[in-house]
Design a protein around this motif. Structure first.
Motif, short mmCIF file in Angstrom:
data_model
loop_
_atom_site.label_atom_id
_atom_site.label_comp_id
_atom_site.label_asym_id
_atom_site.label_seq_id
_atom_site.Cartn_x
_atom_site.Cartn_y
_atom_site.Cartn_z
N VAL A 29 0.75 -1.00 -0.05
CA VAL A 29 0.09 0.02 0.07
C VAL A 29 1.01 1.12 -0.08
CG1 VAL A 29 -1.78 -1.38 1.22
CG2 VAL A 29 -0.12 0.05 2.60
N THR A 30 0.35 2.24 -0.28
CA THR A 30 0.96 3.63 -0.44
C THR A 30 1.63 4.13 0.97
OG1 THR A 30 -0.95 4.78 -0.35
CG2 THR A 30 -0.05 4.24 -2.41
N SER A 31 0.89 3.82 1.97
CA SER A 31 1.48 4.27 3.36
C SER A 31 0.66 3.26 4.42
CB SER A 31 0.94 5.64 3.66
OG SER A 31 -0.46 5.98 3.76
N VAL A 32 1.40 3.22 5.60
CA VAL A 32 0.95 2.51 6.66
C VAL A 32 0.95 3.25 7.74
CG1 VAL A 32 1.55 0.41 8.22
CG2 VAL A 32 2.15 0.54 5.72
N PRO A 33 0.02 3.30 8.67
CA PRO A 33 -0.14 4.27 9.77
C PRO A 33 1.06 3.61 10.99
CG PRO A 33 -1.84 2.75 9.65
CD PRO A 33 -1.21 2.62 8.50
N ARG A 34 1.17 4.49 11.75
CA ARG A 34 2.25 4.05 12.81
C ARG A 34 1.48 3.75 14.26
NH1 ARG A 34 7.52 5.26 11.73
NH2 ARG A 34 7.93 6.24 9.69
N ARG A 35 1.87 2.74 14.72
CA ARG A 35 1.25 2.15 16.12
C ARG A 35 2.32 2.27 17.31
NH1 ARG A 35 -2.42 3.47 13.73
NH2 ARG A 35 -4.28 2.10 12.94
N ASP A 36 2.15 2.47 18.52
CA ASP A 36 3.12 2.38 19.55
C ASP A 36 2.15 2.22 20.71
OD1 ASP A 36 1.96 4.70 20.52
OD2 ASP A 36 3.29 6.18 19.74
N ASP A 37 2.92 2.04 22.01
CA ASP A 37 2.33 1.85 22.96
C ASP A 37 0.81 2.34 23.40
OD1 ASP A 37 4.59 0.33 25.18
OD2 ASP A 37 5.42 1.63 23.77
N ALA A 38 0.77 3.58 23.12
CA ALA A 38 -0.53 4.37 23.22
C ALA A 38 -1.59 3.73 22.44
CB ALA A 38 -0.43 5.89 23.00
N ASP A 39 -1.41 3.25 21.12
CA ASP A 39 -2.46 2.81 20.37
C ASP A 39 -2.54 1.48 19.66
OD1 ASP A 39 -0.75 3.44 18.67
OD2 ASP A 39 -1.68 5.05 17.75
N TYR A 40 -1.67 0.65 20.13
CA TYR A 40 -1.28 -0.66 19.46
C TYR A 40 -2.29 -1.95 20.22
CZ TYR A 40 0.05 -5.14 17.45
OH TYR A 40 0.21 -6.20 16.97
N THR A 41 -2.96 -2.44 19.50
CA THR A 41 -3.61 -3.66 19.99
C THR A 41 -3.50 -4.88 19.00
OG1 THR A 41 -5.31 -2.27 21.22
CG2 THR A 41 -5.72 -4.50 20.88
N LEU A 42 -3.24 -5.88 19.77
CA LEU A 42 -3.34 -7.31 19.02
C LEU A 42 -4.77 -7.85 19.38
CD1 LEU A 42 -2.21 -9.25 16.86
CD2 LEU A 42 -0.70 -10.21 18.74
N THR A 43 -5.46 -8.38 18.46
CA THR A 43 -6.72 -9.17 18.84
C THR A 43 -6.61 -10.53 18.40
OG1 THR A 43 -7.73 -8.90 16.62
CG2 THR A 43 -8.30 -7.26 18.23
N VAL A 44 -7.02 -11.43 19.44
CA VAL A 44 -6.95 -12.94 18.98
C VAL A 44 -8.52 -13.23 19.13
CG1 VAL A 44 -6.20 -15.10 19.78
CG2 VAL A 44 -4.76 -13.04 20.21
N GLY A 45 -8.80 -13.82 18.15
CA GLY A 45 -10.52 -14.42 18.18
C GLY A 45 -10.64 -15.56 17.03
N GLY A 46 -11.86 -15.55 16.50
CA GLY A 46 -12.37 -16.57 15.71
C GLY A 46 -12.62 -17.73 16.45
#
Length: 237
Positions: free
Chosen positions: A66-83
């Protein structure tokens, strides 16, 4: 022949193009120090991934679909586990850092030919996250989603539980940088590097393997180094 997939944010580069242009890296060694300073910004704007052919960066090449990727850090990163799990979860960076960690030192091998030997990765064994979530009966695979909004990957459940598959937080003894897929990426040590999805944001347990981004464009779903994608002689470690 690689099939191309087009989307509004840009088009990926086919592996035939990449293989044809890899020689540019060697040709540019003399000007590598000058190009290296500009490469990070260029990689953000280049949807084809051709910026990854520039020399430098400890042997790594940058690819983005993709043309750009947002940045994530301690303040806004989340990893979901589901299904297909008993206990869906959402993990922040602090949660992942507090979990059991494993360090692997293996060769990174790209299907386009470049290789970075003896590369340390550290992170949470994927099997730990799956066990914590409680995989339901009938589950067969795991899908991985990324916060670039486009890239996906998939492994069988058996592959995902290998002890050399990590949800990686560190690479080369440093936190994983944004350009290398940080703050969290998948690391599938025994497979070509396109399986090690960057900018990991979601782990979904599924009833069947769902071919990922590059598999939909002609790459092998099972990407064992030296035993897939028409190759049979790459070294493994």
């Amino acid at each position: 022949m690689t099939r191309e997939k087009h989307h509004p944010e840009g088009s990926p580069v086919g592996r035939r193009v990449v293989l044809g242009l890899l020689g540019l890296g060697a040709a540019g060694v003399a000007i590598g120090p000058y190009l290296q300073r500009a490469e990070s910004a260029l990689a953000e704007r280049d949807p084809s991934g051709l910026s990854g052919l520039l020399p430098g960066n400890n042997g790594f090449r940058y690819y983005s679909v993709v043309t750009s990727v947002p940045r994530r850090d301690d303040a806004d990163y989340t990893l979901t586990v589901g299904g297909m799990v008993e206990r869906p979860a959402a993990h922040r960076l602090a949660d992942l850092r507090a979990m059991p960690q494993r360090r692997l030192v293996k060769d990174v091998q790209c299907v386009t030919g470049w290789r970075v030997p003896h590369t340390p990765f550290e992170g949470v064994p994927l099997s730990h996250l799956l066990d914590a979530a409680g995989v339901k009966a009938g589950a067969k695979a795991v899908r991985f989603d990324c916060f670039d909004g486009e890239y996906t990957e998939s492994l069988t459940l058996e592959q995902a539980r290998r002890d050399d598959v990590l949800v990686a937080l560190r690479m080369q003894d440093n936190p994983i940088s944004h350009d290398h897929g940080g703050p969290v990426r998948l690391y599938v040590a025994p497979m070509y590097f396109y399986k090690s999805a960057k900018w990991l944001s979601g782990i979904t347990v599924t009833g069947a393997v769902e071919p990922g981004y590059w598999e939909q464009n002609g790459y092998d779903v099972d990407a064992w180094v030296g035993r897939s994608n028409g190759r049979s002689d790459e070294p493994t470690s």
